[in-house]
Design a protein around this motif. Structure first.
Motif, PDB file in Angstrom:
ATOM      1  N   ARG A   1       2.931  14.695   2.508  1.00  0.00           N
ATOM      2  CA  ARG A   1       3.095  14.032   3.526  1.00  0.00           C
ATOM      3  C   ARG A   1       1.472  14.080   3.639  1.00  0.00           C
ATOM      4  O   ARG A   1       1.139  13.292   4.018  1.00  0.00           O
ATOM      5  CB  ARG A   1       3.444  14.654   4.879  1.00  0.00           C
ATOM      6  N   ALA A   2       0.858  14.515   3.441  1.00  0.00           N
ATOM      7  CA  ALA A   2      -0.932  15.632   3.509  1.00  0.00           C
ATOM      8  C   ALA A   2      -1.111  14.553   2.400  1.00  0.00           C
ATOM      9  O   ALA A   2      -2.263  13.551   3.076  1.00  0.00           O
ATOM     10  CB  ALA A   2      -1.137  16.385   2.772  1.00  0.00           C
ATOM     11  N   ARG A   3      -0.395  14.143   1.796  1.00  0.00           N
ATOM     12  CA  ARG A   3      -1.288  13.494   0.232  1.00  0.00           C
ATOM     13  C   ARG A   3      -1.182  11.564   0.557  1.00  0.00           C
ATOM     14  O   ARG A   3      -2.478  11.025   0.874  1.00  0.00           O
ATOM     15  CB  ARG A   3      -0.389  13.030  -0.846  1.00  0.00           C
ATOM     16  N   LEU A   4       0.268  11.354   1.322  1.00  0.00           N
ATOM     17  CA  LEU A   4       0.383  10.099   1.283  1.00  0.00           C
ATOM     18  C   LEU A   4      -1.043   9.904   2.916  1.00  0.00           C
ATOM     19  O   LEU A   4      -1.289   8.566   2.730  1.00  0.00           O
ATOM     20  CB  LEU A   4       1.789  10.047   2.180  1.00  0.00           C
ATOM     21  N   SER A   5      -1.300  10.606   3.490  1.00  0.00           N
ATOM     22  CA  SER A   5      -1.738  10.467   4.943  1.00  0.00           C
ATOM     23  C   SER A   5      -3.295  10.135   4.305  1.00  0.00           C
ATOM     24  O   SER A   5      -4.113   9.447   4.620  1.00  0.00           O
ATOM     25  CB  SER A   5      -2.235  11.286   5.617  1.00  0.00           C
ATOM     26  N   ASP A   6      -3.780  10.821   3.170  1.00  0.00           N
ATOM     27  CA  ASP A   6      -5.586  11.062   2.643  1.00  0.00           C
ATOM     28  C   ASP A   6      -5.134   9.434   1.915  1.00  0.00           C
ATOM     29  O   ASP A   6      -6.224   8.353   2.332  1.00  0.00           O
ATOM     30  CB  ASP A   6      -5.376  11.700   1.549  1.00  0.00           C
ATOM     31  N   LEU A   7      -4.102   8.794   0.880  1.00  0.00           N
ATOM     32  CA  LEU A   7      -4.374   7.842   0.152  1.00  0.00           C
ATOM     33  C   LEU A   7      -3.912   6.731   1.321  1.00  0.00           C
ATOM     34  O   LEU A   7      -4.935   5.615   1.115  1.00  0.00           O
ATOM     35  CB  LEU A   7      -3.133   7.625  -1.174  1.00  0.00           C
ATOM     36  N   LEU A   8      -2.932   6.803   2.299  1.00  0.00           N
ATOM     37  CA  LEU A   8      -3.033   5.155   3.025  1.00  0.00           C
ATOM     38  C   LEU A   8      -3.940   5.465   4.162  1.00  0.00           C
ATOM     39  O   LEU A   8      -4.455   3.928   4.384  1.00  0.00           O
ATOM     40  CB  LEU A   8      -1.958   5.895   3.740  1.00  0.00           C
ATOM     41  N   ASP A   9      -4.901   5.796   4.348  1.00  0.00           N
ATOM     42  CA  ASP A   9      -5.984   5.694   5.184  1.00  0.00           C
ATOM     43  C   ASP A   9      -7.027   4.860   4.565  1.00  0.00           C
ATOM     44  O   ASP A   9      -8.043   4.484   5.708  1.00  0.00           O
ATOM     45  CB  ASP A   9      -6.746   7.046   5.684  1.00  0.00           C
ATOM     46  N   VAL A  10      -7.405   6.093   3.354  1.00  0.00           N
ATOM     47  CA  VAL A  10      -8.678   4.891   2.621  1.00  0.00           C
ATOM     48  C   VAL A  10      -8.368   3.771   2.386  1.00  0.00           C
ATOM     49  O   VAL A  10      -8.293   2.024   2.573  1.00  0.00           O
ATOM     50  CB  VAL A  10      -8.803   5.868   0.987  1.00  0.00           C
ATOM     51  N   GLU A  11      -7.351   3.561   2.011  1.00  0.00           N
ATOM     52  CA  GLU A  11      -6.626   2.632   1.095  1.00  0.00           C
ATOM     53  C   GLU A  11      -6.111   1.568   1.944  1.00  0.00           C
ATOM     54  O   GLU A  11      -6.685   0.475   2.122  1.00  0.00           O
ATOM     55  CB  GLU A  11      -5.048   2.112  -0.122  1.00  0.00           C
ATOM     56  N   GLY A  12      -6.118   1.811   3.280  1.00  0.00           N
ATOM     57  CA  GLY A  12      -5.627   1.168   4.077  1.00  0.00           C
ATOM     58  C   GLY A  12      -6.644   0.344   5.325  1.00  0.00           C
ATOM     59  O   GLY A  12      -6.902  -1.200   5.241  1.00  0.00           O
ATOM     60  N   SER A  13      -7.602   1.017   5.177  1.00  0.00           N
ATOM     61  CA  SER A  13      -8.904   0.298   5.212  1.00  0.00           C
ATOM     62  C   SER A  13      -9.339  -0.893   4.661  1.00  0.00           C
ATOM     63  O   SER A  13     -10.731  -1.464   4.925  1.00  0.00           O
ATOM     64  CB  SER A  13     -10.132   1.993   5.788  1.00  0.00           C
ATOM     65  N   SER A  14      -9.531  -0.169   2.816  1.00  0.00           N
ATOM     66  CA  SER A  14     -10.205  -1.392   2.278  1.00  0.00           C
ATOM     67  C   SER A  14      -9.653  -2.258   2.342  1.00  0.00           C
ATOM     68  O   SER A  14     -10.249  -3.186   1.913  1.00  0.00           O
ATOM     69  CB  SER A  14     -10.593  -0.882   1.081  1.00  0.00           C
ATOM     70  N   ALA A  15      -8.616  -2.972   2.631  1.00  0.00           N
ATOM     71  CA  ALA A  15      -8.021  -4.125   3.298  1.00  0.00           C
ATOM     72  C   ALA A  15      -9.018  -5.120   4.240  1.00  0.00           C
ATOM     73  O   ALA A  15      -8.602  -6.308   5.134  1.00  0.00           O
ATOM     74  CB  ALA A  15      -7.215  -3.720   3.131  1.00  0.00           C
ATOM     75  N   PHE A  16      -9.863  -4.146   4.963  1.00  0.00           N
ATOM     76  CA  PHE A  16     -10.181  -5.013   5.647  1.00  0.00           C
ATOM     77  C   PHE A  16     -11.809  -5.169   6.133  1.00  0.00           C
ATOM     78  O   PHE A  16     -13.179  -5.452   6.737  1.00  0.00           O
ATOM     79  CB  PHE A  16     -10.471  -4.348   7.372  1.00  0.00           C
ATOM     80  N   GLY A  17     -11.558  -5.913   4.913  1.00  0.00           N
ATOM     81  CA  GLY A  17     -13.435  -6.090   4.320  1.00  0.00           C
ATOM     82  C   GLY A  17     -15.047  -5.130   3.904  1.00  0.00           C
ATOM     83  O   GLY A  17     -14.728  -4.353   4.218  1.00  0.00           O
ATOM     84  N   PRO A  18     -16.253  -6.305   4.419  1.00  0.00           N
ATOM     85  CA  PRO A  18     -16.708  -5.284   4.639  1.00  0.00           C
ATOM     86  C   PRO A  18     -16.215  -3.527   5.312  1.00  0.00           C
ATOM     87  O   PRO A  18     -17.651  -2.900   5.196  1.00  0.00           O
ATOM     88  CB  PRO A  18     -17.690  -6.468   5.368  1.00  0.00           C
ATOM     89  N   ASP A  19     -16.271  -3.849   6.179  1.00  0.00           N
ATOM     90  CA  ASP A  19     -16.169  -3.213   7.635  1.00  0.00           C
ATOM     91  C   ASP A  19     -15.301  -2.400   6.584  1.00  0.00           C
ATOM     92  O   ASP A  19     -15.433  -0.356   7.035  1.00  0.00           O
ATOM     93  CB  ASP A  19     -15.012  -3.144   9.246  1.00  0.00           C
ATOM     94  N   GLY A  20     -14.372  -2.372   5.501  1.00  0.00           N
ATOM     95  CA  GLY A  20     -13.901  -1.193   4.776  1.00  0.00           C
ATOM     96  C   GLY A  20     -15.418   0.354   4.586  1.00  0.00           C
ATOM     97  O   GLY A  20     -14.404   1.064   4.420  1.00  0.00           O
ATOM     98  N   ILE A  21     -16.158  -0.375   3.667  1.00  0.00           N
ATOM     99  CA  ILE A  21     -17.319   0.490   3.387  1.00  0.00           C
ATOM    100  C   ILE A  21     -17.417   1.832   5.012  1.00  0.00           C
ATOM    101  O   ILE A  21     -17.170   3.022   4.708  1.00  0.00           O
ATOM    102  CB  ILE A  21     -17.968  -0.200   3.308  1.00  0.00           C
TER     103      ILE A  21
ATOM    104  N   ASP B   1       1.249  -1.556   0.704  1.00  0.00           N
ATOM    105  CA  ASP B   1       0.035   0.238   0.140  1.00  0.00           C
ATOM    106  C   ASP B   1       0.646   1.166   0.234  1.00  0.00           C
ATOM    107  O   ASP B   1       0.398   2.278  -0.636  1.00  0.00           O
ATOM    108  CB  ASP B   1      -0.828  -0.153   1.280  1.00  0.00           C
ATOM    109  N   PHE B   2       1.642   0.386   1.158  1.00  0.00           N
ATOM    110  CA  PHE B   2       2.331   1.819   0.817  1.00  0.00           C
ATOM    111  C   PHE B   2       3.752   2.299  -0.757  1.00  0.00           C
ATOM    112  O   PHE B   2       3.527   4.251  -0.731  1.00  0.00           O
ATOM    113  CB  PHE B   2       3.667   2.116   2.128  1.00  0.00           C
ATOM    114  N   ARG B   3       4.102   1.305  -1.254  1.00  0.00           N
ATOM    115  CA  ARG B   3       4.505   1.876  -1.876  1.00  0.00           C
ATOM    116  C   ARG B   3       3.834   2.368  -3.051  1.00  0.00           C
ATOM    117  O   ARG B   3       4.007   3.347  -4.114  1.00  0.00           O
ATOM    118  CB  ARG B   3       5.462   0.707  -2.673  1.00  0.00           C
TER     119      ARG B   3
END
Lengths: 111, 188
Positions: B154-174, B106-108
């Motif tokens: 840094r601000a952009r990375l924070s945004d990207l990682l928040d959304v992408e990171g949480s989508s990895a947790f299945g239905p709760d991603g929504i 995700d980070f890369r």
């Protein structure tokens, strides 16, 4: 983000950090909380990150190196980078430099 | 240069190579190209080593050379290199042993989405260990420019990682994505 909005957010973070952040309602004030399947909390984001982010915005200045280094982004950035730094270095570079050095000393002797 | 100063120059260069590779990788996103870039930079540095003052910052000097090589190659080849997204993806796909490291991928991927100037700024300052002043020297721009690039990155990375990171947790991603949205109104 302007000063007042950031100040609002900062207050929210602080309030959340205080005691009540495990209550469902306050999740919405904490954009980086992560949830596990079934709603169990897997990872509560690093509150210090939020606080520092807000403080930086508050000061309307670029993040200090320390703040960057301490942040979650900074940590992950270094982890990704260090993986490459720690990879074994191919021999080609040492060989190349040795070759360059030898060429040099040969030329030196010829002169 | 004398043989002994050649040898110490060589020793110092060797010590910088791991770091140089990581920086090169972050510029081109591909391991083979990164190593070619490091090689070109080393040859160039060797030939112009007389212009380097021993005792000054060799690492910053090397990074500057490598960066210049990268951008001059890019100009020669046209804009093909600008598709760093695809290159990063290919690189990631080639490393199955890292499959479990979802965070890392995700980070890369997030890093690859940054504009080049922001990416290099945050790498130099946040990972390579340069001060803002040194990073400005490497990039040939003002210190304030580096600061604002780092800040935006840094601000952009924070945004990207928040959304992408949480989508990895299945239905709760929504649900998580809803949570991840910036709160416009006070969460009373």
């Amino acid at each position: 983000m302007d000063g007042s909005a950031s100040s609002e957010r900062f207050k929210r973070y602080n309030a959340a950090a205080d005691s009540s952040f495990l209550e469902a309602g306050t999740f919405f004030g904490l954009p980086r909380l992560r949830l596990l399947r079934g709603g169990t909390i897997l990872e509560i984001g690093n509150l210090m990150d939020f606080v520092m982010d807000s403080m930086e915005e508050e000061g309307k200045s670029a993040p200090s190196l320390d703040a960057l280094a301490a942040s979650r982004i900074g940590k992950r950035l270094r982890e990704a980078y260090d993986r490459i730094v720690e990879e074994p270095v191919p021999d080609r570079f040492a060989n190349l430099l040795s070759e360059l050095e030898q060429q040099e000393s040969k030329r030196g002797k010829a002169e | 240069m004398t043989t002994s100063s050649n040898t110490s120059f060589k020793t110092e260069l060797l010590a910088i190579i791991p770091n140089l590779r990581a920086f090169a990788m972050s510029l081109c996103g591909d391991v083979d190209r990164a190593d070619d870039l490091v090689q070109e930079a080393l040859v160039k540095a060797w030939h112009k080593r007389d212009s380097f003052q021993m005792g000054t910052n060799l690492k910053a000097w090397m990074f500057t050379i490598l960066r210049n090589e990268f951008y001059s190659n890019m100009r020669k080849r046209g804009r093909e290199v600008s598709d760093t997204d695809g290159i990063y993806t290919a690189r990631l796909a080639g490393h199955p042993e890292q499959e479990s490291k979802l965070d890392y991928q995700d980070f890369r991927a997030a890093l690859a989405q940054l504009p080049e100037d922001q990416r290099e700024a945050i790498i130099l300052v946040g990972a390579s260990g340069f001060s803002y002043e040194e990073a400005a020297e490497v990039c040939g721009c003002a210190v304030g420019t580096v600061k604002s690039r780092v800040s935006r990155a840094r601000a952009r990375l924070s945004d990207l990682l928040d959304v992408e990171g949480s989508s990895a947790f299945g239905p709760d991603g929504i649900a998580a994505q809803v949570i991840n949205k910036p709160v416009a109104k006070s969460a009373a």
